[in-house]
Design an enzyme around this catalytic site. Structure first.
Site, PDB file in Angstrom:
ATOM      1  N   SER A 144       7.560   1.249 -93.767  1.00 13.25           N
ATOM      2  CA  SER A 144       7.676   1.379 -95.226  1.00 13.25           C
ATOM      3  C   SER A 144       6.783   0.427 -96.008  1.00 13.25           C
ATOM      4  CB  SER A 144       9.131   1.177 -95.651  1.00 13.25           C
ATOM      5  OG  SER A 144       9.885   2.338 -95.374  1.00 13.25           O
ATOM      6  N   LYS A 147       4.573   1.873 -98.597  1.00 17.13           N
ATOM      7  CA  LYS A 147       4.938   2.101 -99.989  1.00 17.13           C
ATOM      8  C   LYS A 147       4.236   1.153-100.955  1.00 17.13           C
ATOM      9  CE  LYS A 147       9.227   4.146 -98.455  1.00 17.13           C
ATOM     10  NZ  LYS A 147      10.532   3.854 -97.868  1.00 17.13           N
ATOM     11  N   SER A 201      13.724   1.109-100.815  1.00 14.25           N
ATOM     12  CA  SER A 201      12.865   1.732 -99.805  1.00 14.25           C
ATOM     13  C   SER A 201      13.193   3.204 -99.615  1.00 14.25           C
ATOM     14  CB  SER A 201      12.965   0.981 -98.468  1.00 14.25           C
ATOM     15  OG  SER A 201      11.815   1.215 -97.680  1.00 14.25           O
ATOM     16  N   LYS A 317       7.724  -6.427 -99.448  1.00 12.54           N
ATOM     17  CA  LYS A 317       8.145  -5.103 -98.981  1.00 12.54           C
ATOM     18  C   LYS A 317       8.474  -5.165 -97.504  1.00 12.54           C
ATOM     19  CE  LYS A 317       9.284  -0.896 -99.404  1.00 12.54           C
ATOM     20  NZ  LYS A 317      10.315  -1.188 -98.398  1.00 12.54           N
TER      21      LYS A 317
END
Length: 366
Positions: A144, A147, A201, A317
């Protein structure tokens, strides 16, 4: 006419004739004292001038010049939230070997730590230096952390005030993966979707963002790959906006640094990654209201991990899949406000991820 007296002094004979021998010697001695005093005054003046020059140089070098930093990433350190801003970047940040970017030819300082993670890097933004580098150019699944690029493309091409009606595309994700739990027919702003994607997320939010901003998911992914090339992330290729496993979906620690570095130009991105949670109110397909609080997946924000004493974690993140392992990209600062980006790819568990991230963060300020 000049003559020499008994003491060896030369003088004017006519002037001397006006005085007795004793008076003349007294006058000569007085003149010598005056000349000596003048020389002393001149010496003191020269010394004072030298001291003033030295003090002026010291004030310039240690006070003025030491505070005249040339910020390699040109963050606005007056920002009240993160101490970093977004308006003073140079236009040449797309060059991966530009003067204002951290570079590394290979491994850096790996003997300082014992990390089991496959790849890791610590980048000193102000000094444009790589403080630690382990396998930072090898292509790996980012999970993720993908992202970050999805957010960057959204901020560059999207309008956060747009109202977006959720379509069935949100179901086109792996069952059991991380979601915001939005439903077909829900109406949210693009900004809400962006916060949900980054804070919680949410893979469903990522798909909806991609369809809305890119016209289609494939169109958006093309923009992601285009942006990667523009910022110099040449060892990166995306196939989706969320990071679920695909053999052709990969990046590197160094390329993630480039993505984070670019995304930090946007104040909204700085705010997003700093959020411990995000509250959103939106409409359901039947017109009823819905409200949700999305919680951060960052263990530093959930009190499941604690950074070293000399470091403040401002956000980042997370990413986790079976193929990618546990991953994390962070913006952190030392106690003087100097920013660092720290990235780990593929730790074998979340527990080891945060333990090893603390090892990496411990290098800050050393």
């Amino acid at each position: 006419m000049r003559c020499t007296d008994n003491a060896g002094n030369t003088g004017n004979t006519e002037g001397r004739s006006l005085y007795t021998e004793r008076e003349w010697l007294r006058i000569q001695a007085q003149e010598k004292r005056e000349k000596k005093k003048q020389r002393q005054l001149i010496g003191i003046a020269v010394l004072l001038f030298a001291v003033v020059l030295l003090m002026s140089f010291m004030v310039y070098y240690f006070v003025i010049r030491s505070h005249d930093y040339t910020l390699s990433q040109k963050y606005d350190k007056s920002d009240p939230v993160l101490g970093v801003g977004s308006t003073l970047y140079s236009e040449n940040v797309a060059d991966p070997f530009a003067d204002d970017l951290c570079v590394a030819a290979g491994e850096v300082n790996t003997s300082a730590l014992s990390l089991n993670a496959y790849a890791a890097g610590l980048f000193d933004i102000n000094e444009s230096q790589t403080a630690y580098a382990k396998d930072i150019f090898s292509k790996r699944s980012p999970a993720s952390i993908t992202k970050v690029m999805t957010a960057l493309v959204t901020l560059k091409y999207g309008n956060l005030d747009d109202l977006v009606t959720v379509t069935s595309i949100v179901k086109d994700i792996e069952y059991g993966s991380s979601v915001c739990d939005i439903k077909e027919g829900d109406v949210l702003s693009l900004k809400q979707l962006l916060y949900g994607m980054m804070v919680a997320s949410g893979n469903d939010a990522a798909m909806m963002i991609a369809e809305h901003v890119g016209g289609s998911v494939d169109g958006f992914v093309s923009l992601m790959n285009q942006e990667a090339q523009e910022i110099g992330a040449t060892n990166t290729h995306f196939t989706n906006p969320h990071g679920l496993t695909d053999p052709d979906h990969y990046t590197t620690v160094y390329d993630i640094y480039l993505m984070m570095n670019e995304a930090l130009k946007y104040d909204v991105f700085q705010d997003i990654i700093s959020r411990k949670n995000y509250y959103a109110e939106y409409s359901r397909i039947d017109g009823s209201s819905a409200a949700v609080t999305w919680e951060s997946t960052n263990h530093y924000f959930t009190n499941d991990a604690e950074a070293p004493d000399n470091v403040v974690v401002y956000g980042g993140k997370t990413g986790t899949t079976d193929d990618a392992g546990a991953c994390l990209a962070l913006l952190a600062k030392d106690l003087y406000g100097n920013p660092y980006l720290s990235i780990i790819l593929h730790s074998d568990s979340k527990e080891s991820l945060y333990a090893e991230m603390n090892q990496l963060l411990s290098l800050i300020g050393n």
